[in-house]
Motif scaffolding. Structure first.
Motif, short mmCIF file in Angstrom:
data_model
loop_
_atom_site.label_atom_id
_atom_site.label_comp_id
_atom_site.label_asym_id
_atom_site.label_seq_id
_atom_site.Cartn_x
_atom_site.Cartn_y
_atom_site.Cartn_z
N ASP A 163 3.82 36.95 8.83
CA ASP A 163 3.86 38.23 8.12
C ASP A 163 2.56 38.39 7.34
N ARG A 164 1.69 39.24 7.82
CA ARG A 164 0.35 39.40 7.22
C ARG A 164 0.44 39.78 5.74
N ALA A 165 1.51 40.48 5.36
CA ALA A 165 1.65 40.91 3.97
C ALA A 165 1.85 39.74 3.03
N MET A 166 2.21 38.57 3.56
CA MET A 166 2.43 37.40 2.72
C MET A 166 1.13 36.69 2.34
N TRP A 167 0.04 37.03 3.02
CA TRP A 167 -1.17 36.21 2.91
C TRP A 167 -2.32 36.97 2.27
N SER A 168 -3.18 36.20 1.61
CA SER A 168 -4.35 36.79 0.96
C SER A 168 -5.43 37.08 1.99
N ALA A 169 -6.54 37.58 1.51
CA ALA A 169 -7.63 37.98 2.41
C ALA A 169 -8.21 36.80 3.18
N ASP A 170 -8.13 35.59 2.62
CA ASP A 170 -8.74 34.45 3.30
C ASP A 170 -7.87 33.88 4.41
N ARG A 171 -6.61 34.34 4.52
CA ARG A 171 -5.68 33.91 5.56
C ARG A 171 -5.27 32.44 5.44
N LEU A 172 -5.67 31.78 4.40
CA LEU A 172 -5.30 30.38 4.18
C LEU A 172 -4.37 30.24 2.99
N HIS A 173 -4.49 31.13 2.02
CA HIS A 173 -3.65 31.06 0.81
C HIS A 173 -2.69 32.25 0.80
N PRO A 174 -1.49 32.04 0.31
CA PRO A 174 -0.58 33.17 0.16
C PRO A 174 -1.16 34.21 -0.79
N ASP A 206 3.59 43.01 -7.62
CA ASP A 206 3.14 44.07 -8.50
C ASP A 206 1.90 44.77 -7.94
N SER A 207 1.19 44.08 -7.02
CA SER A 207 -0.05 44.60 -6.46
C SER A 207 0.09 44.79 -4.96
N PRO A 208 -0.68 45.70 -4.34
CA PRO A 208 -0.60 45.92 -2.89
C PRO A 208 -1.17 44.74 -2.11
N ALA A 209 -0.75 44.63 -0.85
CA ALA A 209 -1.25 43.57 0.03
C ALA A 209 -2.75 43.78 0.27
N ALA A 214 -10.87 43.99 2.29
CA ALA A 214 -10.86 42.85 1.39
C ALA A 214 -11.10 41.56 2.14
N GLY A 215 -10.53 41.47 3.36
CA GLY A 215 -10.75 40.29 4.17
C GLY A 215 -12.20 40.14 4.57
N LEU A 216 -12.83 41.24 4.96
CA LEU A 216 -14.25 41.19 5.34
C LEU A 216 -15.12 40.85 4.13
N TRP A 217 -14.76 41.37 2.97
CA TRP A 217 -15.53 41.07 1.76
C TRP A 217 -15.43 39.59 1.42
#
Length: 282
Positions: A163-174, A206-209, A214-217
């Motif tokens: 579920d992509r919404a569970m993960w941060s921009a780096d794809r390694l940390h939630p 509380d914040s959007p996914a 953000a991932g590219l940044w």
């Protein structure tokens, strides 16, 4: 009655990377702390990049000095990303940490984790060695959690991983939603065990996914440095391991690599004092 004491040990996952609040990280452990009891003294000792050696040598003594009622030890992924990976050493360190905290009377929280190769989307020959290492660590964590009577969260599988919404921009940390998911699941286990008396954390962020931008940044800034540091340490060995994967696949002997890993885990557990378990790698 004094407040319940909760100490969290580990790496970036427990530090809270991926769940920013103001100018700091929050993370699953802080979210969980709020629901453990009416009054909680929470101390987060986790440091990004830590391996089992770092937790044993730098965080454990600080945790023991706090005399916590509950202590979490969630660690191991960074060990798999180093050329010094040794499942015997990982098992011995985890056993020592778990035992020290339990001997002092702390309730112990542990978790098995997904393999980083899959989360990064690495190609097969590169991903399989990392997956094999993470399975080995998870098998050890399972066995030692049972031996030491830990509250164990099986977090290495499930729909939340894809579920992509569970993960941060780096794809390694939630991301925030992923950290909340870990906190909710830990809280449920602790409630079932009679160790949590407060309200469960909210699963809703509380914040959007994070967005694609953000991932590219992240990749263009912090991600580039992260990849460079890991490549310097891990990449030469990972390429060697990948070459071995390709050779065994061509010969139809890939099962030998899994069998070798399984034997290494069994040997590592058998080498520990009082070990009677010889599990196969899952």
């Amino acid at each position: 009655m004094r407040p319940l004491r909760f100490a969290a040990l580990g790496d970036s996952l427990t530090e809270g990377v991926g769940d920013p609040v103001a100018d700091a990280w929050r993370g699953w452990a802080a979210l969980l702390a709020d629901g453990l009891a009416p009054e909680v003294e929470f101390t987060n000792l986790a440091v990004s990049g830590s391996q089992t050696r770092d937790v044993l040598e730098r965080q454990l003594s600080a945790a023991l000095a706090l005399r916590p009622d509950i202590a979490s030890v969630v660690i191991g992924v960074n060990d798999t990303l180093r050329c010094t990976f040794d499942i015997h050493a990982v098992a011995a360190r985890l056993d020592e940490m778990y035992g020290a905290l339990r001997d002092q009377g702390a309730e112990l929280l542990t978790a098995c984790l997904p393999d980083p190769g899959a989360m990064l989307g690495l190609p097969g020959a590169l991903a399989r060695p990392l997956a094999r290492r993470q399975r080995a660590v998870n098998t050890v964590v399972h066995a030692l959690s049972e031996r030491h009577g830990a509250v164990h969260l099986h977090a290495c599988e499930g729909a939340w991983l894809t579920d992509r919404a569970m993960w941060s921009a780096d794809r390694l940390h939630p991301g925030e939603r992923g950290h909340r998911q870990l906190a909710v699941r830990f809280h449920a286990l602790l409630t079932e065990a009679g160790l949590a008396t407060g309200p469960a954390p909210s699963p809703e962020p509380d914040s959007p996914a994070p967005t694609c931008a953000a991932g590219l940044w992240w990749l263009a800034t912090a991600g580039t440095g992260w990849v460079a540091r890991r490549c310097t340490d891990l990449l030469p060995q990972l390429l060697t391991l990948a070459a071995a994967e390709v050779r065994h696949e061509a010969r139809g002997t890939s099962a030998r690599l899994d069998l070798t890993a399984s034997h290494a885990v069994a040997s590592a557990l058998a080498a520990l004092t009082g070990s009677e378990q010889r599990p196969e790698v899952a």
